[in-house]
Scaffold this motif. Structure first.
Motif, PDB file in Angstrom:
ATOM      1  N   LEU A   1      74.387  59.732  31.320  1.00 54.53           N
ATOM      2  CA  LEU A   1      74.684  60.702  32.383  1.00 54.53           C
ATOM      3  C   LEU A   1      75.859  61.621  32.036  1.00 54.53           C
ATOM      4  N   VAL A   2      76.998  61.041  31.644  1.00 56.65           N
ATOM      5  CA  VAL A   2      78.199  61.857  31.414  1.00 56.65           C
ATOM      6  C   VAL A   2      78.014  62.717  30.165  1.00 56.65           C
ATOM      7  N   ASP A   3      77.513  62.123  29.080  1.00 61.13           N
ATOM      8  CA  ASP A   3      77.293  62.947  27.872  1.00 61.13           C
ATOM      9  C   ASP A   3      76.111  63.889  28.083  1.00 61.13           C
ATOM     10  N   GLY A   4      75.147  63.448  28.921  1.00 68.00           N
ATOM     11  CA  GLY A   4      74.043  64.342  29.259  1.00 68.00           C
ATOM     12  C   GLY A   4      74.556  65.556  30.027  1.00 68.00           C
ATOM     13  N   ALA A   5      75.464  65.313  30.977  1.00 65.46           N
ATOM     14  CA  ALA A   5      76.054  66.434  31.740  1.00 65.46           C
ATOM     15  C   ALA A   5      76.904  67.303  30.817  1.00 65.46           C
ATOM     16  N   ALA A   6      77.633  66.638  29.914  1.00 64.62           N
ATOM     17  CA  ALA A   6      78.492  67.392  28.982  1.00 64.62           C
ATOM     18  C   ALA A   6      77.632  68.312  28.110  1.00 64.62           C
ATOM     19  N   ILE A   7      76.483  67.803  27.659  1.00 66.37           N
ATOM     20  CA  ILE A   7      75.587  68.643  26.818  1.00 66.37           C
ATOM     21  C   ILE A   7      75.090  69.837  27.632  1.00 66.37           C
TER      22      ILE A   7
ATOM     23  N   GLU B   1      85.571  64.463  47.699  1.00 61.39           N
ATOM     24  CA  GLU B   1      85.963  63.403  46.752  1.00 61.39           C
ATOM     25  C   GLU B   1      86.380  64.037  45.433  1.00 61.39           C
ATOM     26  N   LEU B   2      85.609  65.049  44.975  1.00 61.79           N
ATOM     27  CA  LEU B   2      85.954  65.707  43.702  1.00 61.79           C
ATOM     28  C   LEU B   2      87.373  66.271  43.768  1.00 61.79           C
ATOM     29  N   PHE B   3      87.705  66.966  44.847  1.00 65.69           N
ATOM     30  CA  PHE B   3      89.043  67.572  44.940  1.00 65.69           C
ATOM     31  C   PHE B   3      90.113  66.491  45.054  1.00 65.69           C
TER      32      PHE B   3
ATOM     33  N   VAL C   1      89.893  63.467  43.667  1.00 62.01           N
ATOM     34  CA  VAL C   1      90.042  62.883  42.321  1.00 62.01           C
ATOM     35  C   VAL C   1      90.783  63.851  41.408  1.00 62.01           C
ATOM     36  N   ILE C   2      90.458  65.152  41.514  1.00 63.38           N
ATOM     37  CA  ILE C   2      91.148  66.157  40.668  1.00 63.38           C
ATOM     38  C   ILE C   2      92.646  66.166  40.986  1.00 63.38           C
ATOM     39  N   SER C   3      92.977  65.962  42.254  1.00 61.29           N
ATOM     40  CA  SER C   3      94.405  66.055  42.614  1.00 61.29           C
ATOM     41  C   SER C   3      95.118  64.726  42.393  1.00 61.29           C
TER      42      SER C   3
ATOM     43  N   ALA D   1      92.062  73.736  26.606  1.00 62.87           N
ATOM     44  CA  ALA D   1      93.020  72.614  26.622  1.00 62.87           C
ATOM     45  C   ALA D   1      92.482  71.496  27.515  1.00 62.87           C
ATOM     46  N   GLN D   2      91.968  71.858  28.702  1.00 58.27           N
ATOM     47  CA  GLN D   2      91.474  70.843  29.627  1.00 58.27           C
ATOM     48  C   GLN D   2      90.200  70.186  29.114  1.00 58.27           C
ATOM     49  N   HIS D   3      89.459  70.925  28.317  1.00 56.67           N
ATOM     50  CA  HIS D   3      88.273  70.354  27.666  1.00 56.67           C
ATOM     51  C   HIS D   3      88.734  69.321  26.637  1.00 56.67           C
ATOM     52  N   ALA D   4      89.742  69.687  25.849  1.00 50.26           N
ATOM     53  CA  ALA D   4      90.290  68.759  24.839  1.00 50.26           C
ATOM     54  C   ALA D   4      90.901  67.529  25.508  1.00 50.26           C
TER      55      ALA D   4
ATOM     56  N   GLU E   1      76.880  66.177  17.989  1.00 55.87           N
ATOM     57  CA  GLU E   1      77.321  64.779  18.102  1.00 55.87           C
ATOM     58  C   GLU E   1      77.061  64.233  19.507  1.00 55.87           C
ATOM     59  N   GLU E   2      77.136  65.112  20.520  1.00 52.18           N
ATOM     60  CA  GLU E   2      76.891  64.656  21.903  1.00 52.18           C
ATOM     61  C   GLU E   2      75.441  64.181  22.039  1.00 52.18           C
ATOM     62  N   SER E   3      74.529  64.811  21.286  1.00 52.77           N
ATOM     63  CA  SER E   3      73.115  64.408  21.409  1.00 52.77           C
ATOM     64  C   SER E   3      72.960  62.947  21.020  1.00 52.77           C
TER      65      SER E   3
ATOM     66  N   GLY F   1      81.820  70.808  38.539  1.00 50.01           N
ATOM     67  CA  GLY F   1      82.801  71.597  39.280  1.00 50.01           C
ATOM     68  C   GLY F   1      82.369  71.868  40.701  1.00 50.01           C
ATOM     69  N   PRO F   2      83.217  72.589  41.454  1.00 43.95           N
ATOM     70  CA  PRO F   2      82.916  72.903  42.846  1.00 43.95           C
ATOM     71  C   PRO F   2      81.710  73.830  42.944  1.00 43.95           C
ATOM     72  N   PRO F   3      81.135  73.964  44.134  1.00 46.09           N
ATOM     73  CA  PRO F   3      80.036  74.911  44.307  1.00 46.09           C
ATOM     74  C   PRO F   3      80.501  76.329  43.923  1.00 46.09           C
TER      75      PRO F   3
HETATM   76  N1  3HC Z   1      87.301  67.832  36.734  1.00 46.11           N
HETATM   77  C1  3HC Z   1      88.556  68.343  36.775  1.00 46.11           C
HETATM   78  N2  3HC Z   1      88.847  69.616  37.157  1.00 46.11           N
HETATM   79  C2  3HC Z   1      87.798  70.380  37.496  1.00 46.11           C
HETATM   80  C3  3HC Z   1      86.455  69.935  37.462  1.00 46.11           C
HETATM   81  C4  3HC Z   1      86.236  68.588  37.062  1.00 46.11           C
HETATM   82  N3  3HC Z   1      85.011  68.062  37.002  1.00 46.11           N
HETATM   83  N4  3HC Z   1      85.648  70.949  37.844  1.00 46.11           N
HETATM   84  C5  3HC Z   1      86.461  71.984  38.137  1.00 46.11           C
HETATM   85  N5  3HC Z   1      87.750  71.638  37.933  1.00 46.11           N
HETATM   86  C6  3HC Z   1      88.926  72.464  38.160  1.00 46.11           C
HETATM   87  C7  3HC Z   1      88.969  73.664  37.237  1.00 46.11           C
HETATM   88  O1  3HC Z   1      89.608  73.316  36.008  1.00 46.11           O
HETATM   89  C8  3HC Z   1      89.805  74.626  38.085  1.00 46.11           C
HETATM   90  O2  3HC Z   1      91.153  74.205  38.069  1.00 46.11           O
HETATM   91  P1  3HC Z   1      92.248  74.957  37.122  1.00 46.11           P
HETATM   92  O3  3HC Z   1      92.297  76.393  37.583  1.00 46.11           O
HETATM   93  O4  3HC Z   1      93.524  74.209  37.314  1.00 46.11           O
HETATM   94  O5  3HC Z   1      91.716  74.832  35.708  1.00 46.11           O
HETATM   95  C9  3HC Z   1      89.311  74.341  39.504  1.00 46.11           C
HETATM   96  O6  3HC Z   1      88.812  73.009  39.485  1.00 46.11           O
HETATM   97  C10 3HC Z   1      88.243  75.307  39.989  1.00 46.11           C
HETATM   98  O7  3HC Z   1      87.047  75.098  39.264  1.00 46.11           O
HETATM   99  P2  3HC Z   1      86.288  76.342  38.596  1.00 46.11           P
HETATM  100  O8  3HC Z   1      84.812  76.123  38.692  1.00 46.11           O
HETATM  101  O9  3HC Z   1      86.811  77.633  39.155  1.00 46.11           O
HETATM  102  O10 3HC Z   1      86.815  76.202  37.095  1.00 46.11           O
HETATM  103  P3  3HC Z   1      86.052  76.600  35.755  1.00 46.11           P
HETATM  104  O11 3HC Z   1      85.466  77.981  35.830  1.00 46.11           O
HETATM  105  O12 3HC Z   1      87.003  76.308  34.655  1.00 46.11           O
HETATM  106  O13 3HC Z   1      84.790  75.577  35.693  1.00 46.11           O
HETATM  107  C11 3HC Z   1      84.292  73.694  34.276  1.00 46.11           C
HETATM  108  C12 3HC Z   1      85.045  74.177  35.533  1.00 46.11           C
HETATM  109  C13 3HC Z   1      82.782  73.858  34.487  1.00 46.11           C
HETATM  110  C14 3HC Z   1      84.636  72.232  34.010  1.00 46.11           C
HETATM  111  C15 3HC Z   1      84.733  74.570  33.086  1.00 46.11           C
HETATM  112  O14 3HC Z   1      86.137  74.520  32.981  1.00 46.11           O
HETATM  113  C16 3HC Z   1      84.140  74.124  31.756  1.00 46.11           C
HETATM  114  O15 3HC Z   1      82.993  74.399  31.469  1.00 46.11           O
HETATM  115  N6  3HC Z   1      84.979  73.446  30.938  1.00 46.11           N
HETATM  116  C17 3HC Z   1      84.543  73.054  29.601  1.00 46.11           C
HETATM  117  C18 3HC Z   1      83.738  71.792  29.667  1.00 46.11           C
HETATM  118  C19 3HC Z   1      84.574  70.593  29.991  1.00 46.11           C
HETATM  119  O16 3HC Z   1      85.749  70.648  30.180  1.00 46.11           O
HETATM  120  N7  3HC Z   1      83.893  69.475  30.046  1.00 46.11           N
HETATM  121  C20 3HC Z   1      84.543  68.212  30.275  1.00 46.11           C
HETATM  122  C21 3HC Z   1      83.431  67.201  30.390  1.00 46.11           C
HETATM  123  S1  3HC Z   1      83.868  65.700  29.673  1.00 46.11           S
HETATM  124  C22 3HC Z   1      83.534  65.930  28.025  1.00 46.11           C
HETATM  125  O17 3HC Z   1      83.181  67.001  27.579  1.00 46.11           O
HETATM  126  C23 3HC Z   1      83.620  64.744  27.146  1.00 46.11           C
HETATM  127  C24 3HC Z   1      82.193  64.324  26.778  1.00 46.11           C
HETATM  128  O18 3HC Z   1      82.202  64.087  25.402  1.00 46.11           O
HETATM  129  C25 3HC Z   1      81.795  63.122  27.538  1.00 46.11           C
END
Ligand code: 3HC
Length: 311
Positions: A126-132, A265-267, A269-271, A38-41, A156-158, A198-200
């Protein structure tokens, strides 16, 4: 009984098989997949906003057409992923409700502003590169529908990554001002892109369990390192400088040494305390509200067709 079901589940996961929607699965496995898918979507859908901001201001018709295609792809990626998540027994409407009420997240990276045209190139590169880098391993995720959705999305990301790199290459081969604009975009997007992973590992809530279940194939730190190793040489081709004085190739490690992003900063922004969090959610909720008539019309049309089919 559940013991046999659990044994069957682990037999599939441990033999690198695929769990399908009708297979018995631990409730916690289902829950963490719904969370991640869901969070990916949500990330794909919110990710349309930063780039969409430049469709009407692209410097040429060619760039406008490419950007339009990319933003439409992101919408499609969101739909594949919501559809894959629905195989776990949740509805897309419910997932969007969780997003709109801040009970589910989207990627931190989309809370940064796109200030110049060069940002569109930096996002692709960078962002799509990281996504790939993050998504290729997910094509081997233990949950079948997610893994299969990833195959199409990675292709498609490529294209997204290549067009971003090419847009920046054009700028760095242009005037001094254009090259400076590309460098400014790299300066602003480098560390937030590293934070996307994500976090370390030592601070990751889900990594151990997700790796045990074959959802996460590599830890956050390993994928972050892989991204730096891939991207640093590309910055050299662009003639741009990555804003990290400690970035250098380490022959013993066979990797680049680099400075970690600011995880505080990541935490933050996430919050919700990033530069654009509020505007991103306001725009998202407004689009959902204004789009209600489209959903109702589509549902009414589908009902009419279903009725005719019965007749
Ligand atoms: N942004 C927001 N939240 C993040 C995050 C980030 N960059 N990195 C970690 N978090 C959140 C996690 O969701 C988790 O919170 P939750 O329990 O409420 O879900 C918490 O921080 C702890 O992180 P974890 O490492 O324990 O969480 P995961 O094991 O889920 O790892 C992840 C995080 C690597 C992002 C993993 O969820 C994942 O691989 N997700 C699928 C890929 C994805 O979502 N990519 C988004 C990129 S953007 C994109 O794809 C669009 C592209 O077309 C540009």
């Amino acid at each position: 009984g559940t013991d046999e079901q659990e044994a069957a589940f682990y037999a599939i996961v441990d033999s690198d098989g695929r769990i399908e929607p009708r297979d018995a699965m631990p409730e916690a496995y289902r829950k963490t997949l719904i969370r991640q898918m869901a969070q990916h979507a949500h990330s794909e859908i919110i990710g349309m906003q930063p780039e969409g901001n430049w469709i009407s201001r692209a410097p040429s018709l060619r760039r406008k057409a490419i950007l339009l295609a990319k933003v439409q792809d992101e919408a499609g990626h969101g739909l594949y992923l919501y559809a894959a998540a629905e195989t776990l027994g949740v509805s897309r409407d419910h997932l969007l409700e969780l997003l709109h009420t801040h009970q589910q997240k989207y990627s931190s990276i989309f809370n940064y502003p796109t200030l110049t045209w060069a940002d569109v190139g930096a996002i692709g590169w960078l962002v799509d590169g990281a996504a790939i880098t993050n998504q290729v391993p997910l094509t081997r995720c233990s949950y079948g529908p997610y893994a299969r959705a990833m195959v199409r999305i990675c292709k498609e990301e490529s294209f997204h990554q290549r067009q971003g790199f090419e847009a920046l290459l054009t700028l760095t081969r242009g005037s001094a001002r254009q090259k400076a604009m590309a460098q400014d975009a790299l300066d602003r997007w480098w560390y937030p892109s590293l934070a996307m992973f994500g976090p370390p590992d030592r601070e990751s809530t889900h990594s151990d369990q997700s790796m045990r279940w074959g959802i996460k194939r590599f830890g956050n730190d390993e994928l972050r390192q892989r991204f730096v190793d891939m991207t640093a040489p590309q910055a050299d081709v662009l003639g741009l400088t990555i804003p990290d004085p400690d970035l250098r190739w380490n022959d013993e490690r066979g990797h680049y040494d680099f400075t970690q992003p600011d995880f505080d900063e990541l935490f933050r922004v996430i919050s919700g305390d990033g530069p654009c969090n509020r505007q991103r959610m306001e725009h998202r909720v407004a689009a959902h509200t204004e789009g209600a008539w489209v959903r109702e019309a589509a549902a009414a049309y589908a009902a009419k067709r279903a009725k005719r089919a019965e007749a």
